[in-house]
Motif scaffolding. Sequence first.
Motif, short mmCIF file in Angstrom:
data_model
loop_
_atom_site.label_atom_id
_atom_site.label_comp_id
_atom_site.label_asym_id
_atom_site.label_seq_id
_atom_site.Cartn_x
_atom_site.Cartn_y
_atom_site.Cartn_z
N LEU A 110 8.86 -0.67 1.46
CA LEU A 110 7.51 -1.02 1.02
C LEU A 110 6.73 -1.45 2.26
O LEU A 110 7.29 -2.13 3.13
CB LEU A 110 7.54 -2.17 0.02
N SER A 111 5.47 -1.09 2.33
CA SER A 111 4.65 -1.54 3.45
C SER A 111 3.25 -1.86 2.95
O SER A 111 2.82 -1.40 1.90
CB SER A 111 4.61 -0.50 4.56
N TRP A 135 10.72 -4.80 -16.99
CA TRP A 135 10.61 -3.93 -15.82
C TRP A 135 9.68 -2.78 -16.15
O TRP A 135 9.78 -2.17 -17.23
CB TRP A 135 11.98 -3.38 -15.44
N ILE A 136 8.76 -2.46 -15.24
CA ILE A 136 7.88 -1.32 -15.41
C ILE A 136 8.05 -0.38 -14.21
O ILE A 136 8.31 -0.83 -13.09
CB ILE A 136 6.39 -1.72 -15.55
N MET A 137 7.92 0.91 -14.46
CA MET A 137 8.06 1.88 -13.38
C MET A 137 6.75 1.93 -12.59
O MET A 137 5.68 2.14 -13.15
CB MET A 137 8.39 3.27 -13.91
N VAL A 138 6.87 1.71 -11.29
CA VAL A 138 5.71 1.75 -10.40
C VAL A 138 5.49 3.18 -9.92
O VAL A 138 4.36 3.66 -9.87
CB VAL A 138 5.92 0.81 -9.19
N SER A 162 7.12 9.75 -0.46
CA SER A 162 6.26 8.64 -0.06
C SER A 162 5.08 8.59 -1.02
O SER A 162 4.45 9.62 -1.29
CB SER A 162 5.78 8.84 1.38
N VAL A 163 4.79 7.42 -1.54
CA VAL A 163 3.77 7.28 -2.58
C VAL A 163 2.79 6.17 -2.20
O VAL A 163 3.22 5.06 -1.88
CB VAL A 163 4.43 6.94 -3.94
N PRO A 164 1.49 6.45 -2.24
CA PRO A 164 0.51 5.37 -1.99
C PRO A 164 0.48 4.43 -3.19
O PRO A 164 0.59 4.86 -4.35
CB PRO A 164 -0.81 6.10 -1.82
N LEU A 165 0.34 3.14 -2.91
CA LEU A 165 0.28 2.11 -3.96
C LEU A 165 -0.89 1.18 -3.70
O LEU A 165 -1.43 1.14 -2.61
CB LEU A 165 1.56 1.27 -3.97
N THR A 219 0.79 -1.23 0.00
CA THR A 219 0.00 0.00 0.00
C THR A 219 0.83 1.28 0.00
O THR A 219 0.28 2.36 -0.19
CB THR A 219 -0.95 0.03 1.22
N ARG A 220 2.14 1.19 0.22
CA ARG A 220 2.96 2.41 0.27
C ARG A 220 4.41 2.08 -0.03
O ARG A 220 4.93 1.06 0.37
CB ARG A 220 2.86 3.07 1.65
#
Length: 155
Positions: free
Chosen positions: A98-99, A60-63, A73-76, A32-33
């Motif tokens: 990553l978390s 490879w793809i850029m997330v 910090s980026v939400p994922l 998620t982050r």
Amino acid sequence: QRLVRMSFWAASLLPGGKVETVGEEFTDVTITRASISNAETFKDGTRASLLCMNGDSGKWIMVCRFAIGREESVPLRLYVAAQNELKFKVSGDVKVDLSGYQALPPFLDGMHHGHEHDEEGNCLPAGEDEEDGMEVEGSDDEEEGDEEEGDDDDE
């Protein structure tokens, strides 16, 4: 409705393109982050990218992209199903944490806190039998004399 138990999940990705594999045998992982954990060592505007590859696809793809001082910090919302893998690496000199969380399967969940669950995943109080909810005392091999003593008390 089945109750699903969750637990916190985290991984650290080191700089320099070192590949880290994320995936669990029995649990689904939701990331998620992504956050830079050593931002204070870089000047504002320094850029880095988090890259991801699905299994052995070779692509490879850029997330996400980071910029020190602006986007650290980026939400994922990345989902890794049990028995699958995502590979990650960092492009740049930053360390990325990553978390997220993982859903615990019922057989692992029961091991964590030492008691049984019913078929819906709900906790059973200690000493209760799963099928009828009756108290379980001793074994099935109790002597008949023990039962008779209880009957005498009722008279």
